[in-house]
Motif scaffolding. Sequence first.
Motif, PDB file in Angstrom:
ATOM      1  N   SER A 366      -3.912  22.595 -24.261  1.00  0.00           N
ATOM      2  CA  SER A 366      -2.365  22.578 -24.742  1.00  0.00           C
ATOM      3  C   SER A 366      -2.426  22.203 -26.242  1.00  0.00           C
ATOM      4  CB  SER A 366      -1.439  21.656 -23.688  1.00  0.00           C
ATOM      5  OG  SER A 366      -1.818  20.416 -24.010  1.00  0.00           O
ATOM      6  N   ARG A 367      -3.131  21.525 -26.610  1.00  0.00           N
ATOM      7  CA  ARG A 367      -3.034  20.813 -27.874  1.00  0.00           C
ATOM      8  C   ARG A 367      -3.659  22.016 -29.057  1.00  0.00           C
ATOM      9  NH1 ARG A 367      -3.740  15.403 -30.534  1.00  0.00           N
ATOM     10  NH2 ARG A 367      -2.972  16.956 -31.965  1.00  0.00           N
ATOM     11  N   ILE A 368      -4.534  22.628 -28.435  1.00  0.00           N
ATOM     12  CA  ILE A 368      -5.246  23.620 -29.613  1.00  0.00           C
ATOM     13  C   ILE A 368      -4.342  25.137 -29.394  1.00  0.00           C
ATOM     14  CG2 ILE A 368      -7.242  22.150 -29.657  1.00  0.00           C
ATOM     15  CD1 ILE A 368      -8.620  24.945 -28.330  1.00  0.00           C
ATOM     16  N   LYS A 369      -3.919  25.335 -28.252  1.00  0.00           N
ATOM     17  CA  LYS A 369      -3.388  26.537 -28.065  1.00  0.00           C
ATOM     18  C   LYS A 369      -2.306  26.973 -29.202  1.00  0.00           C
ATOM     19  CE  LYS A 369      -1.263  29.441 -24.676  1.00  0.00           C
ATOM     20  NZ  LYS A 369      -2.228  30.622 -24.206  1.00  0.00           N
ATOM     21  N   GLY A 370      -2.431  28.063 -29.980  1.00  0.00           N
ATOM     22  CA  GLY A 370      -1.517  28.474 -31.081  1.00  0.00           C
ATOM     23  C   GLY A 370      -2.157  28.376 -32.143  1.00  0.00           C
ATOM     24  N   VAL A 371      -3.158  27.545 -32.167  1.00  0.00           N
ATOM     25  CA  VAL A 371      -3.914  27.585 -33.628  1.00  0.00           C
ATOM     26  C   VAL A 371      -5.148  28.226 -33.256  1.00  0.00           C
ATOM     27  CG1 VAL A 371      -5.506  26.089 -35.358  1.00  0.00           C
ATOM     28  CG2 VAL A 371      -3.262  25.211 -34.133  1.00  0.00           C
ATOM     29  N   TYR A 372      -5.616  28.352 -32.150  1.00  0.00           N
ATOM     30  CA  TYR A 372      -6.791  29.221 -31.489  1.00  0.00           C
ATOM     31  C   TYR A 372      -6.098  29.818 -30.553  1.00  0.00           C
ATOM     32  CZ  TYR A 372      -9.966  26.137 -34.100  1.00  0.00           C
ATOM     33  OH  TYR A 372     -10.529  25.553 -35.117  1.00  0.00           O
ATOM     34  N   ASP A 373      -6.792  31.064 -30.058  1.00  0.00           N
ATOM     35  CA  ASP A 373      -6.243  32.009 -29.145  1.00  0.00           C
ATOM     36  C   ASP A 373      -6.843  31.248 -28.106  1.00  0.00           C
ATOM     37  OD1 ASP A 373      -5.550  34.118 -31.059  1.00  0.00           O
ATOM     38  OD2 ASP A 373      -7.521  34.622 -31.302  1.00  0.00           O
ATOM     39  N   VAL A 374      -6.033  31.421 -26.925  1.00  0.00           N
ATOM     40  CA  VAL A 374      -6.583  31.093 -25.420  1.00  0.00           C
ATOM     41  C   VAL A 374      -6.216  32.352 -24.604  1.00  0.00           C
ATOM     42  CG1 VAL A 374      -6.934  29.435 -23.631  1.00  0.00           C
ATOM     43  CG2 VAL A 374      -6.278  28.702 -25.821  1.00  0.00           C
ATOM     44  N   PRO A 375      -7.088  33.235 -24.409  1.00  0.00           N
ATOM     45  CA  PRO A 375      -6.702  34.653 -23.878  1.00  0.00           C
ATOM     46  C   PRO A 375      -6.293  34.748 -22.488  1.00  0.00           C
ATOM     47  CG  PRO A 375      -9.001  34.764 -24.832  1.00  0.00           C
ATOM     48  CD  PRO A 375      -8.305  33.603 -25.168  1.00  0.00           C
ATOM     49  N   HIS A 376      -6.906  33.692 -21.751  1.00  0.00           N
ATOM     50  CA  HIS A 376      -6.730  33.697 -20.194  1.00  0.00           C
ATOM     51  C   HIS A 376      -5.863  32.540 -19.891  1.00  0.00           C
ATOM     52  CE1 HIS A 376      -9.236  37.316 -20.051  1.00  0.00           C
ATOM     53  NE2 HIS A 376     -10.153  36.993 -20.495  1.00  0.00           N
ATOM     54  N   GLY A 377      -4.641  32.603 -19.765  1.00  0.00           N
ATOM     55  CA  GLY A 377      -3.844  31.754 -19.051  1.00  0.00           C
ATOM     56  C   GLY A 377      -3.483  30.621 -19.997  1.00  0.00           C
ATOM     57  N   ASP A 378      -2.227  29.869 -19.395  1.00  0.00           N
ATOM     58  CA  ASP A 378      -1.792  28.824 -20.249  1.00  0.00           C
ATOM     59  C   ASP A 378      -2.481  27.374 -19.433  1.00  0.00           C
ATOM     60  OD1 ASP A 378      -0.049  30.205 -21.689  1.00  0.00           O
ATOM     61  OD2 ASP A 378       1.300  30.338 -20.380  1.00  0.00           O
ATOM     62  N   ARG A 379      -2.919  27.726 -18.208  1.00  0.00           N
ATOM     63  CA  ARG A 379      -3.337  26.764 -17.499  1.00  0.00           C
ATOM     64  C   ARG A 379      -4.989  26.767 -17.172  1.00  0.00           C
ATOM     65  NH1 ARG A 379      -0.892  23.873 -19.389  1.00  0.00           N
ATOM     66  NH2 ARG A 379       1.034  22.910 -18.874  1.00  0.00           N
ATOM     67  N   CYS A 380      -5.702  25.926 -17.174  1.00  0.00           N
ATOM     68  CA  CYS A 380      -7.099  26.187 -16.599  1.00  0.00           C
ATOM     69  C   CYS A 380      -7.539  25.108 -15.714  1.00  0.00           C
ATOM     70  CB  CYS A 380      -7.815  26.124 -17.796  1.00  0.00           C
ATOM     71  SG  CYS A 380      -7.658  24.252 -18.517  1.00  0.00           S
ATOM     72  N   MET A 381      -8.826  25.428 -15.154  1.00  0.00           N
ATOM     73  CA  MET A 381      -9.414  24.229 -14.197  1.00  0.00           C
ATOM     74  C   MET A 381     -10.044  23.343 -15.053  1.00  0.00           C
ATOM     75  SD  MET A 381      -8.403  25.160 -11.146  1.00  0.00           S
ATOM     76  CE  MET A 381      -9.382  24.357 -10.196  1.00  0.00           C
ATOM     77  N   HIS A 382     -11.256  22.995 -14.941  1.00  0.00           N
ATOM     78  CA  HIS A 382     -12.014  21.937 -15.609  1.00  0.00           C
ATOM     79  C   HIS A 382     -12.546  22.375 -17.121  1.00  0.00           C
ATOM     80  CE1 HIS A 382     -15.037  24.343 -14.212  1.00  0.00           C
ATOM     81  NE2 HIS A 382     -15.844  24.022 -14.724  1.00  0.00           N
ATOM     82  N   GLU A 383     -12.445  23.595 -17.314  1.00  0.00           N
ATOM     83  CA  GLU A 383     -12.838  24.200 -18.509  1.00  0.00           C
ATOM     84  C   GLU A 383     -11.980  25.333 -19.173  1.00  0.00           C
ATOM     85  OE1 GLU A 383     -16.892  25.062 -18.007  1.00  0.00           O
ATOM     86  OE2 GLU A 383     -16.392  26.787 -16.666  1.00  0.00           O
ATOM     87  N   PHE A 384     -12.195  25.797 -20.237  1.00  0.00           N
ATOM     88  CA  PHE A 384     -11.182  26.849 -20.732  1.00  0.00           C
ATOM     89  C   PHE A 384     -12.159  27.534 -21.876  1.00  0.00           C
ATOM     90  CE2 PHE A 384      -9.612  23.465 -23.377  1.00  0.00           C
ATOM     91  CZ  PHE A 384      -9.550  23.909 -24.480  1.00  0.00           C
ATOM     92  N   VAL A 385     -11.762  28.853 -22.178  1.00  0.00           N
ATOM     93  CA  VAL A 385     -12.460  29.521 -23.250  1.00  0.00           C
ATOM     94  C   VAL A 385     -11.135  29.928 -24.246  1.00  0.00           C
ATOM     95  CG1 VAL A 385     -13.716  31.571 -23.689  1.00  0.00           C
ATOM     96  CG2 VAL A 385     -13.863  30.716 -21.505  1.00  0.00           C
ATOM     97  N   ALA A 386     -11.571  29.320 -25.515  1.00  0.00           N
ATOM     98  CA  ALA A 386     -10.549  29.803 -26.349  1.00  0.00           C
ATOM     99  C   ALA A 386     -11.304  30.864 -27.352  1.00  0.00           C
ATOM    100  CB  ALA A 386     -10.449  28.430 -27.361  1.00  0.00           C
ATOM    101  N   SER A 387     -10.796  31.270 -28.381  1.00  0.00           N
ATOM    102  CA  SER A 387     -11.326  32.255 -29.242  1.00  0.00           C
ATOM    103  C   SER A 387     -10.742  32.451 -30.662  1.00  0.00           C
ATOM    104  CB  SER A 387     -10.898  33.742 -28.310  1.00  0.00           C
ATOM    105  OG  SER A 387     -11.308  34.832 -29.289  1.00  0.00           O
TER     106      SER A 387
END
Length: 486
Positions: A366-387
């Motif tokens: 939630s802190r980096i979304k917007g500056v970086y793309d996070v293509p899959h979901g607003d919520r994640c489990m223990h990790e997430f993939v930004a782009s």
Amino acid sequence: MNNTQSTELIFELSRTGRRCHIPPQSDVPEVPLDNLLPAKYRAQNAPPLPEVAEIDLIRHFNNLSTRNMCIDTNFYPLGSCTMKYNPKRHERWSADPAFAGLHPLQDEETCQGMLEVLWEMQNFLKEISGLPAISLQPAAGAHGELTALYVAAAYFRDKGMTQRKKVLVPDSAHGTNPASAALAGFESVTVKGNAKGLVDLDDFRRKLDETTAVFMITNPNTLGLFEEQIQTITQEVHAAGGLVYLDGANMNAILGITRPGDFGADMQHYNVHKTFTGPHGGGGPGSGPITVRDFLAPYLPTPIVAKKDNKFFLDYNYPKSIGRVRSFFGNVGILFRGWAYIRTLGAKGLKEVSQHAVLNANYLLSRIKGVYDVPHGDRCMHEFVASCKTLRREKKISAMDVCKGLLDYGFHAPTVYFPLVVPEALMMEPTETESKETLDRFAEALIEIASQEATYLQHAPHTLPISRPDVVKADREPILRWTAKV
Ligand SMILES: Cc1ncc(COP(=O)(O)O)c(C=O)c1O
């Protein structure tokens, strides 16, 4: 790094005649060398050992020891690899000579304590996965995958179902999944993901048939998403006569919350070195136990630790076993640390591990979304993939530039360009062990990097002894030893 530090090798620091220590003249009469070792067995020249003063030696090794990025000095958000902090007490306990000094060929009577540890570990892992049989032998996650696929192959052979040749693997899976399938003699078939980053059920159904042996699924998957359709998938695989394999590398997200056995897996591996801690820099040491359903138990590698009349022993009585996959009982040093971790935390603590791991990942997202793309979901489990897809298009900043830039802030880079289904991927896994302050510092570094000039970032890191090595050349033509100039 401090720029005044020498980058020379210890051999290059050498000056003839320099010494750390000059021993006093010996007052013992000299024995002619020939009396000790005939000339034909002796080297003609002295070895080219470095000749340095003690202070140079101490500085050299101390400086080298600070060159390595490690979890004890830096935040290490390496997605998929789960670089969590390894409590020092586990290191101390596992180094206790009472355990570390044991020999694997020792009589069972004399190592009951260690056998009890392994027996308890077997029970903990069975309980956590919801699967009733276990082998502790595999040496790492990928080895666990391979072992479980050997077990599946032995099962199908035994039942005369030799037409089952296919292993289905989602396109987001870790590369070890299709590699293990191929090594175990199966044909690996890729199942596409859908727009949400989950298994595409239509593609899955198209590929599932009576030749399917195993469906290998990672849950949560490598995009950090829980496969919501897991029960439908496992039911359909079973209805088609196949087995479900759960790549348990991401157990860190679901400990004490859900169990692979309960959502339909027939086999799974653990990465003890990730989920239950264990130092795993440089590719090892690891430990990848597998748990399986009862009907697969006869094929497990042996020995398995068993208990009878209050005594622990190594049980080899599995006539259909696939045999050994590793020497002795597996990587006992890592299993011991995992056991210590589970014992220390208990059931409540393990559940909190997962809750905090998921909370930390969502906070960072939630802190980096917007500056970086996070293509899959607003919520994640223990990790997430930004782009960095948008950053690359609009500012010519690639995922690699961001990773290199992070090194100047003292952070290890996230996993980069994996999983392959996300372009310009930055895969982040903060783990439960990091504080909000560390996550904030990291998020701020990422945000600041995104605002930098591409021309500056393309030359990052600016503060380390090596900036942009030719990584392919370094990989293909590694220079691993110093050669004396003659
Ligand atoms: C999803 C997944 N599966 C399998 C593996 C292989 O595990 P190991 O590195 O212990 O062989 C990894 C390793 O990172 C992984 O992330």
